[in-house]
Design a protein around this motif. Structure first.
Motif, PDB file in Angstrom:
ATOM      1  N   SER A 121       1.023  -1.191   0.079  1.00  0.00           N
ATOM      2  CA  SER A 121       0.041   0.092  -0.231  1.00  0.00           C
ATOM      3  C   SER A 121       0.830   1.117  -0.059  1.00  0.00           C
ATOM      4  O   SER A 121       0.556   2.217  -0.805  1.00  0.00           O
ATOM      5  CB  SER A 121      -0.980   0.113   0.966  1.00  0.00           C
ATOM      6  OG  SER A 121      -1.519   1.278   1.434  1.00  0.00           O
ATOM      7  N   ALA A 122       1.743   1.288   0.932  1.00  0.00           N
ATOM      8  CA  ALA A 122       2.590   2.371   1.020  1.00  0.00           C
ATOM      9  C   ALA A 122       3.621   2.623  -0.528  1.00  0.00           C
ATOM     10  O   ALA A 122       3.499   3.838  -0.888  1.00  0.00           O
ATOM     11  CB  ALA A 122       3.616   2.348   1.903  1.00  0.00           C
ATOM     12  N   GLY A 182       4.456   2.835  -3.945  1.00  0.00           N
ATOM     13  CA  GLY A 182       3.469   2.863  -5.152  1.00  0.00           C
ATOM     14  C   GLY A 182       3.858   4.184  -6.139  1.00  0.00           C
ATOM     15  O   GLY A 182       5.065   4.742  -6.016  1.00  0.00           O
ATOM     16  N   LEU A 183       2.959   4.720  -6.845  1.00  0.00           N
ATOM     17  CA  LEU A 183       3.241   5.987  -7.381  1.00  0.00           C
ATOM     18  C   LEU A 183       3.787   7.023  -6.735  1.00  0.00           C
ATOM     19  O   LEU A 183       4.452   7.816  -7.131  1.00  0.00           O
ATOM     20  CB  LEU A 183       2.007   6.401  -8.357  1.00  0.00           C
ATOM     21  CG  LEU A 183       1.280   5.136  -9.269  1.00  0.00           C
ATOM     22  CD1 LEU A 183       0.059   5.680  -9.685  1.00  0.00           C
ATOM     23  CD2 LEU A 183       2.373   5.131 -10.499  1.00  0.00           C
ATOM     24  N   GLY A 184       3.288   7.188  -5.374  1.00  0.00           N
ATOM     25  CA  GLY A 184       3.819   8.043  -4.434  1.00  0.00           C
ATOM     26  C   GLY A 184       5.345   8.036  -4.315  1.00  0.00           C
ATOM     27  O   GLY A 184       6.113   9.154  -4.400  1.00  0.00           O
ATOM     28  N   ASN A 185       5.898   6.972  -4.595  1.00  0.00           N
ATOM     29  CA  ASN A 185       7.450   6.973  -4.416  1.00  0.00           C
ATOM     30  C   ASN A 185       8.227   6.950  -5.697  1.00  0.00           C
ATOM     31  O   ASN A 185       8.809   7.867  -5.934  1.00  0.00           O
ATOM     32  CB  ASN A 185       7.779   5.527  -4.168  1.00  0.00           C
ATOM     33  CG  ASN A 185       7.111   5.076  -2.561  1.00  0.00           C
ATOM     34  OD1 ASN A 185       5.803   4.903  -2.652  1.00  0.00           O
ATOM     35  ND2 ASN A 185       7.845   4.941  -1.575  1.00  0.00           N
ATOM     36  N   TYR A 232      -5.415   8.531  -8.807  1.00  0.00           N
ATOM     37  CA  TYR A 232      -4.292   7.639  -8.902  1.00  0.00           C
ATOM     38  C   TYR A 232      -4.485   6.488  -9.986  1.00  0.00           C
ATOM     39  O   TYR A 232      -3.440   6.055 -10.764  1.00  0.00           O
ATOM     40  CB  TYR A 232      -4.419   6.802  -7.450  1.00  0.00           C
ATOM     41  CG  TYR A 232      -3.177   6.191  -7.019  1.00  0.00           C
ATOM     42  CD1 TYR A 232      -2.259   6.837  -6.394  1.00  0.00           C
ATOM     43  CD2 TYR A 232      -2.805   4.686  -7.367  1.00  0.00           C
ATOM     44  CE1 TYR A 232      -0.947   6.176  -5.984  1.00  0.00           C
ATOM     45  CE2 TYR A 232      -1.721   4.176  -7.085  1.00  0.00           C
ATOM     46  CZ  TYR A 232      -0.906   4.920  -6.113  1.00  0.00           C
ATOM     47  OH  TYR A 232       0.349   4.134  -5.793  1.00  0.00           O
ATOM     48  N   PHE A 280       1.062  11.028   2.180  1.00  0.00           N
ATOM     49  CA  PHE A 280       0.664  10.205   1.056  1.00  0.00           C
ATOM     50  C   PHE A 280       1.634   9.117   0.574  1.00  0.00           C
ATOM     51  O   PHE A 280       1.056   7.896   0.387  1.00  0.00           O
ATOM     52  CB  PHE A 280       0.549  11.216  -0.336  1.00  0.00           C
ATOM     53  CG  PHE A 280       0.041  10.532  -1.668  1.00  0.00           C
ATOM     54  CD1 PHE A 280      -1.191  10.522  -2.183  1.00  0.00           C
ATOM     55  CD2 PHE A 280       0.942   9.694  -2.365  1.00  0.00           C
ATOM     56  CE1 PHE A 280      -1.661  10.143  -3.083  1.00  0.00           C
ATOM     57  CE2 PHE A 280       0.480   9.378  -3.432  1.00  0.00           C
ATOM     58  CZ  PHE A 280      -0.808   9.565  -4.161  1.00  0.00           C
ATOM     59  N   SER A 281       2.714   9.236   1.013  1.00  0.00           N
ATOM     60  CA  SER A 281       3.689   8.131   0.691  1.00  0.00           C
ATOM     61  C   SER A 281       3.572   6.782   1.588  1.00  0.00           C
ATOM     62  O   SER A 281       3.592   5.774   1.200  1.00  0.00           O
ATOM     63  CB  SER A 281       5.144   8.591   0.644  1.00  0.00           C
ATOM     64  OG  SER A 281       6.077   7.884  -0.123  1.00  0.00           O
ATOM     65  N   SER A 303       0.837   6.117   3.137  1.00  0.00           N
ATOM     66  CA  SER A 303      -0.700   5.835   3.010  1.00  0.00           C
ATOM     67  C   SER A 303      -1.382   6.145   4.326  1.00  0.00           C
ATOM     68  O   SER A 303      -2.018   5.299   4.991  1.00  0.00           O
ATOM     69  CB  SER A 303      -0.912   4.471   2.744  1.00  0.00           C
ATOM     70  OG  SER A 303      -0.451   4.008   1.464  1.00  0.00           O
ATOM     71  N   CYS A 321      -6.596   3.532   5.312  1.00  0.00           N
ATOM     72  CA  CYS A 321      -6.232   2.393   4.605  1.00  0.00           C
ATOM     73  C   CYS A 321      -5.572   1.458   5.508  1.00  0.00           C
ATOM     74  O   CYS A 321      -5.956   0.398   5.772  1.00  0.00           O
ATOM     75  CB  CYS A 321      -5.267   2.849   3.694  1.00  0.00           C
ATOM     76  SG  CYS A 321      -5.822   3.568   2.174  1.00  0.00           S
ATOM     77  N   SER A 377      -5.519  -0.501  -1.750  1.00  0.00           N
ATOM     78  CA  SER A 377      -5.781  -0.301  -0.301  1.00  0.00           C
ATOM     79  C   SER A 377      -6.553   0.862  -0.299  1.00  0.00           C
ATOM     80  O   SER A 377      -7.310   1.117   0.973  1.00  0.00           O
ATOM     81  CB  SER A 377      -4.376  -0.057   0.282  1.00  0.00           C
ATOM     82  OG  SER A 377      -3.802   1.139  -0.084  1.00  0.00           O
TER      83      SER A 377
END
Ligand code: TRP
Length: 456
Positions: free
Chosen positions: A23-24, A26-29, A110, A231-232, A234, A239, A328
């Motif tokens: 979950s953590a 993802g695109l955030g990273n 997202y 965000f990164s 989550s 969630c 998530s």
């Protein structure tokens, strides 16, 4: 009040960790962190981001997981149940609802960006987007964004995949997939960093990311860094509360939270170190915005032998990392519906996915037809913000911090110490440290950052 429903539990501690890291990470990273760091001047942003993760994100993550594990239900019902058990006002349930709303909004964009990653897969296989000429890659990327229909197709596919996985339940697929795919993503990322160190301008990237020019810090940089931190990992939405609700009683929350935060930060920093050397070596603009990764990576792959293959693989992994995050985002509301008259997973996943998909059209159009539509242009900081920018700002920079603030307050002040002490099972000194962070430091930081940056 809905009748309590017993949810499935994670099959092991490892599957929980994988799902939560899934979950953590993802695109955030890989997408958001590099371009947000780029737009906010680099090092100062990175420093504040790391501080926010440690002093604000980690204690709140622990709080959120505790609420879920103790509440055993979806965010609205966990909050309601805990408020009742601890004799607190029932309006605490609102925190769960804000999370559900934020989940719809975040998932809406997202899925569109996840769609970009999917769209890249055929483009990389055919080699059409791989070039050593930044102009060519940029033109290809711009062409993708300019075509609402193409974006719509990939957005729909991404949302469809998310709904599909969720409707099958967590056990029947995602756990196994995450097992193999997350480590692969990690190794490919390390390989890319090595490549970038050899072929790109690593020294400049390093100093861009890690030399702290305090003159560049202002309210909006601090707010973006805090929003990115939430965000990164989550956090602030529910969630992690939902995933925590599926934990067995003996699970260790603080240790899990530390693993999640560490893995997430490493991936974000690696992504930065893979991308910025290529950005500088090709004379690209680090502050160019949401397309940064999508323009940079094809350039990098053009320089590697077998670039089509590695490039394809890499975007497949990004898409997977995105799906382990997007599920998530859908799970809290599906979990709530399950508790409510036992609505079937598949039905609620489809309905919730459809709603989020529809909101996603605002993001699809923000990159083309409505590219010049700036609804809040009368406010200086939003002068050029599209609908996508506004939804992103509202969720990451406002809703997640506010949600996280409320969760920290609730877990550390409203739950009895006996409860949290038993749930966290920490040595006394560490328990005290958590209490201090969750009661004072994190809420104060969120409050001050929100107030100062909004009034600036
Ligand atoms: N953390 C994910 C990423 O970095 C996105 C995400 C999943 C998320 N669930 C969330 C963000 C809950 C905020 C809140 O890509």
């Amino acid at each position: 009040m809905a009748a309590p429903v017993e949810h499935e539990k994670w099959s092991s501690r490892l599957t929980f960790i994988l799902a939560a890291v899934g979950s953590a990470v993802g695109l955030g990273n890989v997408w958001k962190f590099p371009y947000t760091a780029g737009m906010n001047g680099g090092g100062a942003f990175v420093l504040i981001y790391v501080l926010c993760i440690l002093a604000v994100g980690l204690p709140i993550l622990i709080a959120e997981l505790t609420l879920g594990k103790r509440g055993q239900m979806s965010p609205p019902n966990s909050m309601a149940r805990l408020a009742r058990e601890e004799g607190r006002h029932k309006s605490w349930q609102t925190v769960g609802w804000i999370g559900v709303a934020a989940g719809f909004l975040i998932l809406s964009f997202y899925s569109v960006i996840g769609g970009w990653a999917l769209a890249y897969i055929p483009k990389l296989i055919s080699g059409s987007i791989i070039s050593t000429d930044p102009g060519v890659v940029t033109a290809q990327f711009d062409a993708l964004l300019a075509d609402p229909w193409e974006l719509l197709i990939w957005h729909s596919l991404f949302m469809g995949l998310t709904v599909f996985v969720i409707s099958r339940g967590i056990h029947a697929g995602i756990e196994q997939a995450v097992n193999v795919l997350m480590p692969s993503l990690f190794f490919l990322l390390v390989a890319l960093v090595i490549y970038a160190a050899i072929a790109g301008d690593f020294a400049r990237a390093w100093s861009f990311l890690f030399s702290f020019d305090f003159a560049k810090i202002d309210g909006s940089v601090v707010l973006s860094a805090m929003g990115q931190a939430f965000f990164s990992i989550s956090v602030g939405l529910g969630c992690m509360m939902t995933y925590g609700a599926y934990l067995p009683a003996q699970a260790n929350i603080p240790r899990s939270a530390a693993v999640i935060v560490t893995a997430d930060s490493i991936v974000a920093l690696l992504a930065g170190l893979a991308i910025f050397p290529i950005v500088f070596a090709n004379g690209l603009d680090p502050s160019s915005g949401a397309g940064l990764v999508f323009v940079t990576l094809p350039l990098a792959f053009a320089g590697v032998p077998g670039g089509e293959i590695f490039g394809t693989l890499f975007f497949i992994l990004i898409a997977f990392a995105a799906i382990t995050s997007s599920i998530s985002l859908l799970e809290p509301v599906v979990s709530w519906a399950e508790e409510h008259k036992g609505v079937k997973r598949s039905l609620s996943a489809i309905l919730a996915g459809a709603l989020s998909w529809a909101i996603g059209l605002l993001t699809v159009l923000s990159f083309n037809v409505w590219g010049d539509f700036h609804p809040l242009s009368m406010i200086e900081r939003f002068r050029e913000a599209t609908l996508f920018d506004l939804i992103d700002y509202l969720t990451s920079n406002i809703m997640l911090p506010v949600g996280g603030f409320a969760m920290a307050i609730f877990a550390s002040w409203m739950l009895s110490k006996a409860t949290t002490r038993a749930e966290l099972d920490l040595p006394p000194a560490l328990y005290k440290a958590w209490l201090l962070l969750a009661r004072f430091v994190a809420p104060a930081a969120v409050f001050l950052i929100l107030i100062f940056s909004v009034s600036e």
